[in-house]
Write a protein that holds these residues in place. Structure first.
Motif, short mmCIF file in Angstrom:
data_model
loop_
_atom_site.label_atom_id
_atom_site.label_comp_id
_atom_site.label_asym_id
_atom_site.label_seq_id
_atom_site.Cartn_x
_atom_site.Cartn_y
_atom_site.Cartn_z
N ASN A 214 8.06 11.75 -3.52
CA ASN A 214 8.60 12.49 -2.41
C ASN A 214 8.56 11.62 -1.29
O ASN A 214 8.32 10.23 -1.27
CB ASN A 214 7.48 13.67 -2.08
N GLY A 215 8.79 12.13 0.00
CA GLY A 215 8.55 11.25 1.22
C GLY A 215 7.58 10.66 1.61
O GLY A 215 7.96 9.69 2.31
N LYS A 216 6.40 11.08 1.16
CA LYS A 216 5.44 10.32 1.31
C LYS A 216 4.92 9.17 0.39
O LYS A 216 3.67 8.77 0.11
CB LYS A 216 3.82 11.20 1.31
N PHE A 217 5.87 8.99 -0.65
CA PHE A 217 5.77 8.24 -1.82
C PHE A 217 4.69 8.55 -2.58
O PHE A 217 3.58 7.66 -3.06
CB PHE A 217 5.35 6.80 -1.30
N GLU A 218 4.42 9.83 -2.73
CA GLU A 218 3.46 10.26 -3.93
C GLU A 218 4.45 10.69 -5.26
O GLU A 218 5.59 11.21 -5.04
CB GLU A 218 2.94 11.67 -3.43
N LYS A 219 3.91 10.40 -6.23
CA LYS A 219 4.60 10.61 -7.25
C LYS A 219 4.58 12.24 -7.84
O LYS A 219 3.50 12.91 -7.56
CB LYS A 219 3.81 10.12 -8.56
N VAL A 220 5.60 12.78 -8.21
CA VAL A 220 6.03 14.06 -8.29
C VAL A 220 6.42 14.29 -9.71
O VAL A 220 7.02 13.10 -10.57
CB VAL A 220 6.83 14.80 -7.41
N GLU A 221 6.69 15.48 -10.31
CA GLU A 221 6.95 15.66 -11.67
C GLU A 221 8.73 15.27 -11.90
O GLU A 221 9.32 15.05 -10.65
CB GLU A 221 6.97 17.21 -11.89
N TYR A 222 8.78 14.86 -12.98
CA TYR A 222 10.31 14.41 -13.33
C TYR A 222 11.30 15.59 -12.47
O TYR A 222 11.20 16.82 -13.17
CB TYR A 222 10.48 14.46 -14.68
N GLY A 223 12.10 15.18 -11.85
CA GLY A 223 13.46 16.01 -11.31
C GLY A 223 12.96 16.73 -10.17
O GLY A 223 13.78 17.49 -9.75
N GLU A 224 11.77 16.74 -9.65
CA GLU A 224 11.15 17.53 -8.42
C GLU A 224 11.56 16.69 -7.28
O GLU A 224 11.60 17.63 -6.12
CB GLU A 224 9.67 17.60 -8.46
N SER A 225 12.22 15.76 -7.17
CA SER A 225 12.49 15.03 -5.95
C SER A 225 13.88 14.46 -6.21
O SER A 225 14.33 14.06 -7.23
CB SER A 225 11.47 13.90 -5.56
N GLU A 226 14.70 14.29 -5.12
CA GLU A 226 15.91 13.45 -5.13
C GLU A 226 15.55 11.73 -4.87
O GLU A 226 16.57 10.97 -4.93
CB GLU A 226 16.78 13.90 -3.87
N MET A 227 14.32 11.47 -4.78
CA MET A 227 14.00 10.05 -4.75
C MET A 227 13.40 9.42 -5.88
O MET A 227 12.41 10.07 -6.33
CB MET A 227 13.06 9.71 -3.45
N VAL A 228 14.04 8.57 -6.48
CA VAL A 228 13.58 7.99 -7.81
C VAL A 228 13.48 6.54 -7.60
O VAL A 228 14.30 5.54 -7.35
CB VAL A 228 14.63 8.31 -8.96
N LEU A 229 12.25 5.78 -8.21
CA LEU A 229 12.14 4.43 -8.22
C LEU A 229 12.31 4.15 -9.78
O LEU A 229 11.85 4.83 -10.70
CB LEU A 229 10.35 4.20 -7.81
N ILE A 230 13.08 3.08 -9.77
CA ILE A 230 13.18 2.59 -11.33
C ILE A 230 12.51 1.36 -11.44
O ILE A 230 12.62 0.44 -10.71
CB ILE A 230 14.64 2.29 -11.35
N LEU A 231 11.32 1.32 -12.51
CA LEU A 231 10.50 0.47 -12.50
C LEU A 231 10.40 -0.55 -13.68
O LEU A 231 11.29 0.04 -14.60
CB LEU A 231 8.82 1.07 -12.53
#
Length: 292
Positions: A214-231
């Motif tokens: 999310n906007g606070k750089f907290e991990k959320v459930e798969y698909g819960e956000s439009e922001m995705v980090l690819i690690l």
């Protein structure tokens, strides 16, 4: 293995005249030592524990007090090199399957068969040394020069359907597999099926791994956000293939590539951020009660 052979093989120095004449296994974890084991360590407390568990030989880069004169105490310049030299000696005629490192990673994640060992470090080499029936897999190009009995894992054509950026479908089963790794997955499936080995399709890769935040750089459930980090991405020979795949599949999204040189770009707006050669520390998500 005879003690004399072991000492010569690793170019070691035998520090005593032991009563025992051979070792029957090679171990680096004191808890796994059994009667007859050769134990590798630079930690005296671990060595004492290994001796209690039945070690017949100690290989170390240091000299310690010889608290059991009946077993062999051997000094070597490098434990890592010693393990490799023993592995090479014992497996010079063993068939080794060679592939690229992404296919090897997929094989490791899919594997359910104890006979399959992906050679990555000393621990996996020791597993190979202590196994009789085994399928050894390497992605190290040096192995092709050292070992003559090498068989390359074949890539074949399979029916794989792309579902999303991070998911595919194979034999009506949804996989956590980016479609960019189609050929690598096909090679892994072929290896398991060809050799009648156990595997699973319920796996998750560490490379091209999506983490939704999310906007606070907290991990959320798969698909819960439009922001995705690819690690898990490295700047290696696979990077541009992965990057082109990402760009082709995110044409209408804000996509950025972030490495140690431009970490500040993570503070800007994005939909997808490919993280290259860098670890990301996420913030802990706050627990919320029913009234928040």
């Amino acid at each position: 293995m005879k003690i004399e052979t072991l000492v010569n093989l690793i170019k070691g120095e035998l520090l005593n005249r032991p009563f025992i004449s051979e070792v029957t296994s090679f171990i680096k974890n004191a808890d796994e030592v059994r009667r007859g084991s050769c134990f590798f360590s630079n930690d005296f407390n671990e060595i004492k524990q290994a001796i209690k568990n039945g070690a017949y030989g100690i290989v170390s880069e240091k000299e310690f007090e010889i608290i059991d004169k009946e077993i062999a105490w051997i000094k070597t310049d490098s434990i890592k090199k010693a393990i490799f030299d023993i592995f090479k000696y014992e497996n010079i005629k063993t068939k080794i399957y060679y592939t690229d490192k992404i296919t090897a990673h997929i094989l490791k994640k899919m594997n359910l068969d104890k006979k399959v060992i992906v050679l990555e470090d000393e621990e996996t080499m020791l597993r190979a040394l202590n196994s009789t029936e085994k399928y050894l897999i390497s992605f190290d190009p040096k192995f092709k020069e050292i070992f003559k009995n090498i068989e390359e894992i074949e890539k074949i054509e399979i029916k794989l359907e792309q579902l999303t950026l991070f998911k595919s479908r194979y034999e009506n089963i949804e996989l956590n597999l980016p479609f960019v790794y189609k050929d690598n997955f096909a090679a892994a499936v072929n290896f398991f099926k060809k050799n009648n080995l156990k595997y699973t399709l319920e796996f998750e890769l560490e490379r091209f791994k999506p983490v939704f935040v999310n906007g606070k750089f907290e991990k959320v459930e798969y698909g819960e956000s439009e922001m995705v980090l690819i690690l898990g991405i490295e700047n290696d020979e696979y990077f541009f293939k992965e990057l082109n795949f990402l760009i082709d599949n995110t044409k209408y999204a804000k996509t950025v590539v972030v490495g140690p040189y431009n970490k500040e770009d993570l503070n800007k707006f994005f939909h997808f951020a490919m993280i290259v050669d860098m670890e990301i520390e996420l913030n802990q998500r706050e627990e919320r009660n029913l009234f928040d």
